[in-house]
Design a protein around this motif. Structure first.
Motif, PDB file in Angstrom:
ATOM      1  N   PRO A   2       0.871  -0.939  -0.214  1.00 57.94           N
ATOM      2  CA  PRO A   2       0.067  -0.041  -0.049  1.00 57.94           C
ATOM      3  C   PRO A   2       0.360   1.271   0.175  1.00 57.94           C
ATOM      4  O   PRO A   2       2.078   1.570   0.633  1.00 57.94           O
ATOM      5  CB  PRO A   2      -0.475  -0.100   1.248  1.00 57.94           C
ATOM      6  N   GLU A   3       0.404   2.131  -0.524  1.00 58.17           N
ATOM      7  CA  GLU A   3       1.020   3.535  -0.337  1.00 58.17           C
ATOM      8  C   GLU A   3       1.842   4.261   0.482  1.00 58.17           C
ATOM      9  O   GLU A   3       0.715   4.599   1.649  1.00 58.17           O
ATOM     10  CB  GLU A   3       0.293   5.067  -1.309  1.00 58.17           C
ATOM     11  N   GLY A   4       2.468   4.533   1.094  1.00 54.01           N
ATOM     12  CA  GLY A   4       2.623   5.352   2.167  1.00 54.01           C
ATOM     13  C   GLY A   4       3.449   3.678   3.232  1.00 54.01           C
ATOM     14  O   GLY A   4       4.486   4.670   4.004  1.00 54.01           O
ATOM     15  N   GLU A   5       3.485   2.613   2.768  1.00 56.21           N
ATOM     16  CA  GLU A   5       4.682   1.767   3.606  1.00 56.21           C
ATOM     17  C   GLU A   5       5.456   1.540   3.223  1.00 56.21           C
ATOM     18  O   GLU A   5       5.629   1.324   2.054  1.00 56.21           O
ATOM     19  CB  GLU A   5       3.106   0.331   3.989  1.00 56.21           C
ATOM     20  N   LYS A   6       6.592   0.993   4.166  1.00 53.81           N
ATOM     21  CA  LYS A   6       7.181   1.187   3.576  1.00 53.81           C
ATOM     22  C   LYS A   6       8.453  -0.535   4.232  1.00 53.81           C
ATOM     23  O   LYS A   6       7.900  -0.682   5.520  1.00 53.81           O
ATOM     24  CB  LYS A   6       8.448   2.202   4.392  1.00 53.81           C
ATOM     25  N   ASP A   7       9.033  -1.039   3.566  1.00 51.45           N
ATOM     26  CA  ASP A   7       9.191  -2.807   3.792  1.00 51.45           C
ATOM     27  C   ASP A   7      10.485  -3.222   4.167  1.00 51.45           C
ATOM     28  O   ASP A   7      11.062  -1.577   4.115  1.00 51.45           O
ATOM     29  CB  ASP A   7       8.818  -3.782   2.754  1.00 51.45           C
ATOM     30  N   ALA A   8      11.011  -4.453   4.294  1.00 52.44           N
ATOM     31  CA  ALA A   8      12.301  -3.872   4.712  1.00 52.44           C
ATOM     32  C   ALA A   8      12.791  -3.667   3.385  1.00 52.44           C
ATOM     33  O   ALA A   8      14.358  -3.391   3.696  1.00 52.44           O
ATOM     34  CB  ALA A   8      12.295  -5.280   5.045  1.00 52.44           C
ATOM     35  N   PHE A   9      12.776  -3.841   2.380  1.00 48.59           N
ATOM     36  CA  PHE A   9      13.851  -3.583   1.378  1.00 48.59           C
ATOM     37  C   PHE A   9      13.876  -1.818   1.379  1.00 48.59           C
ATOM     38  O   PHE A   9      14.866  -1.547   1.161  1.00 48.59           O
ATOM     39  CB  PHE A   9      13.305  -4.100  -0.013  1.00 48.59           C
ATOM     40  N   TRP A  10      12.692  -1.451   1.480  1.00 50.98           N
ATOM     41  CA  TRP A  10      13.325   0.354   1.416  1.00 50.98           C
ATOM     42  C   TRP A  10      14.109   0.586   2.495  1.00 50.98           C
ATOM     43  O   TRP A  10      14.312   1.531   2.264  1.00 50.98           O
ATOM     44  CB  TRP A  10      11.640   0.323   1.589  1.00 50.98           C
ATOM     45  N   ILE A  11      13.819   0.163   3.259  1.00 51.25           N
ATOM     46  CA  ILE A  11      14.557   0.222   5.103  1.00 51.25           C
ATOM     47  C   ILE A  11      16.021   0.390   4.651  1.00 51.25           C
ATOM     48  O   ILE A  11      16.512   1.079   4.194  1.00 51.25           O
ATOM     49  CB  ILE A  11      14.426  -0.689   6.146  1.00 51.25           C
ATOM     50  N   SER A  12      16.389  -0.899   3.391  1.00 47.79           N
ATOM     51  CA  SER A  12      17.819  -1.100   3.781  1.00 47.79           C
ATOM     52  C   SER A  12      18.173  -0.205   2.546  1.00 47.79           C
ATOM     53  O   SER A  12      19.847  -0.327   2.806  1.00 47.79           O
ATOM     54  CB  SER A  12      17.929  -2.539   3.432  1.00 47.79           C
ATOM     55  N   GLN A  13      17.638   0.704   1.218  1.00 46.58           N
ATOM     56  CA  GLN A  13      18.046   1.293   0.850  1.00 46.58           C
ATOM     57  C   GLN A  13      17.731   2.936   1.156  1.00 46.58           C
ATOM     58  O   GLN A  13      18.736   3.482   1.051  1.00 46.58           O
ATOM     59  CB  GLN A  13      17.106   1.227  -0.456  1.00 46.58           C
ATOM     60  N   ASN A  14      16.973   3.388   1.723  1.00 52.81           N
ATOM     61  CA  ASN A  14      16.524   4.677   1.702  1.00 52.81           C
ATOM     62  C   ASN A  14      16.570   5.306   4.013  1.00 52.81           C
ATOM     63  O   ASN A  14      16.292   6.530   3.800  1.00 52.81           O
ATOM     64  CB  ASN A  14      15.596   5.331   1.754  1.00 52.81           C
ATOM     65  N   LEU A 104       9.940   6.429  12.172  1.00 52.80           N
ATOM     66  CA  LEU A 104       8.714   5.891  12.012  1.00 52.80           C
ATOM     67  C   LEU A 104       8.268   5.093  12.805  1.00 52.80           C
ATOM     68  O   LEU A 104       8.786   4.745  13.682  1.00 52.80           O
ATOM     69  CB  LEU A 104       9.113   5.249  10.562  1.00 52.80           C
ATOM     70  N   SER A 105       7.340   5.300  13.181  1.00 46.98           N
ATOM     71  CA  SER A 105       6.731   3.550  13.046  1.00 46.98           C
ATOM     72  C   SER A 105       6.386   2.797  13.676  1.00 46.98           C
ATOM     73  O   SER A 105       6.016   2.580  11.833  1.00 46.98           O
ATOM     74  CB  SER A 105       5.792   4.698  14.141  1.00 46.98           C
ATOM     75  N   SER A 106       5.271   1.827  13.512  1.00 44.61           N
ATOM     76  CA  SER A 106       5.168   0.316  13.199  1.00 44.61           C
ATOM     77  C   SER A 106       4.228   0.704  12.528  1.00 44.61           C
ATOM     78  O   SER A 106       3.823  -0.346  11.329  1.00 44.61           O
ATOM     79  CB  SER A 106       4.866  -0.271  14.054  1.00 44.61           C
ATOM     80  N   ASN A 107       2.982   1.637  12.430  1.00 45.86           N
ATOM     81  CA  ASN A 107       2.275   2.321  11.705  1.00 45.86           C
ATOM     82  C   ASN A 107       3.132   2.451  10.433  1.00 45.86           C
ATOM     83  O   ASN A 107       1.904   2.329   8.826  1.00 45.86           O
ATOM     84  CB  ASN A 107       1.109   3.333  11.408  1.00 45.86           C
ATOM     85  N   ASP A 108       3.902   3.205   9.978  1.00 45.38           N
ATOM     86  CA  ASP A 108       4.582   3.388   8.585  1.00 45.38           C
ATOM     87  C   ASP A 108       4.907   2.475   8.437  1.00 45.38           C
ATOM     88  O   ASP A 108       6.105   2.663   6.411  1.00 45.38           O
ATOM     89  CB  ASP A 108       5.731   4.754   9.240  1.00 45.38           C
ATOM     90  N   ILE A 109       5.668   0.876   9.064  1.00 44.44           N
ATOM     91  CA  ILE A 109       6.820   0.339   8.240  1.00 44.44           C
ATOM     92  C   ILE A 109       5.631  -1.573   7.909  1.00 44.44           C
ATOM     93  O   ILE A 109       4.813  -1.766   8.769  1.00 44.44           O
ATOM     94  CB  ILE A 109       7.337  -0.231   9.526  1.00 44.44           C
ATOM     95  N   GLN A 110       5.921  -1.703   7.291  1.00 48.19           N
ATOM     96  CA  GLN A 110       5.455  -2.973   7.091  1.00 48.19           C
ATOM     97  C   GLN A 110       6.472  -4.260   7.467  1.00 48.19           C
ATOM     98  O   GLN A 110       7.348  -4.557   5.981  1.00 48.19           O
ATOM     99  CB  GLN A 110       5.370  -3.618   5.509  1.00 48.19           C
TER     100      GLN A 110
END
Length: 270
Positions: A2-14, A104-110
């Motif tokens: 979903p738009e706005g959520e960030k997964d482990a790949f996004w976290i590792s890169q950004n 970021l909180s748990s609501n922002d992270i997938q």
């Protein structure tokens, strides 16, 4: 995603990652257990050796080498190990900040709701050692720690594409309960309600190696523990982990552990 959520790949890169505690490696004592009613931070748990059970917000999971969890703040965690197969695991706690340095909180992270299996504990261990060798005053070690944490997140992102199969995890626990048994692929497949070919394929995808290779590694790790922690004869240890041919057991032990059993036992007090 979903738009706005960030997964482990996004976290590792950004994301910017900030440790909230010194990374810890646990070689668990027999009486070890762990409980947290509400985790304070994001955390990665990685299993290097041993077996056990973990409950995540009440849901049970099996623990085995190579299993990783990415936990969110506020989660309720309980864990215990199998007394006959003590755990070694590492724990890294951290905050996640976005590109504008906002926490970021748990609501922002997938995060993966299931544990992921990143091949085996042998791959995890050198990465974990880089994360653990962290000195806040040493800029190079700080960079190594940051790179290792991002590498873990990348591995977890890749591994999470493979669905964690509890049928295979149950068979894994069954194997650990009787390493001396002459397991066959057909037996294990029946226990998982899969055909032998399906079982081998799903097991290999989940654990990063074939069932036979995985069984050998488990037997050798169990034998190593018995050599170091008991006074059983080497012959008895060989039989306990499923080897009737003593010479073959010695060759396997040397190949996988790097020492023959007698040498390891002589040096265990060093």
């Amino acid at each position: 995603m979903p738009e706005g959520e960030k997964d482990a790949f996004w976290i590792s890169q950004n994301a910017e990652l900030r440790l909230t505690a010194t990374p810890v490696l646990y070689h668990c004592e027999p009486i070890w257990s762990w409980k947290a009613d509400s985790l304070p931070d994001f955390a990665i748990w990685g299993m290097l050796e041993g077996s056990g059970q973990l409950r995540r917000n009440g849901k049970p999971f099996s623990l085995a080498p190579g299993i990783c969890f990415l936990f969110e703040p506020g989660e309720e965690i309980e864990a215990e190990q199998d007394l006959a197969d003590p755990l070694s695991l590492f724990v890294i706690r951290f905050q996640i900040l976005d590109t504008d340095a906002n926490e970021l909180s748990s609501n922002d992270i997938q995060t993966p709701g299931q544990p992921v299996h990143v091949s085996s504990g042998r791959i995890l261990e050198p990465i974990a050692q880089l994360a653990l060798a962290w000195d806040a005053e040493n800029e190079i070690e700080k960079q190594l720690q940051d790179h290792s944490l991002r590498m873990l997140l990348l591995l977890m992102a890749d591994a999470s594409r493979t669905v964690f199969d509890e049928r295979i995890a149950r068979v894994s626990s069954l194997i650990d309960s009787d390493l001396g048994r002459k397991w066959t692929i057909e037996e294990l497949a029946r226990e998982s309600s899969l055909s032998p070919s399906q079982f081998s394929r799903v097991f290999s995808k989940q654990y990063g190696e074939s069932p036979i290779q995985n069984l050998i590694h488990r037997r050798m790790n169990a034998a190593k523990q018995l050599v170091l922690e008991t006074d059983f004869s080497i012959d008895e240890i060989s039989h306990r982990v499923g080897y009737e041919n003593h010479a073959f057991f010695q060759r396997q032990f040397l190949k996988h552990i790097g020492f023959d059993p007698e040498s390891l036992r002589r040096n265990r007090a060093l």
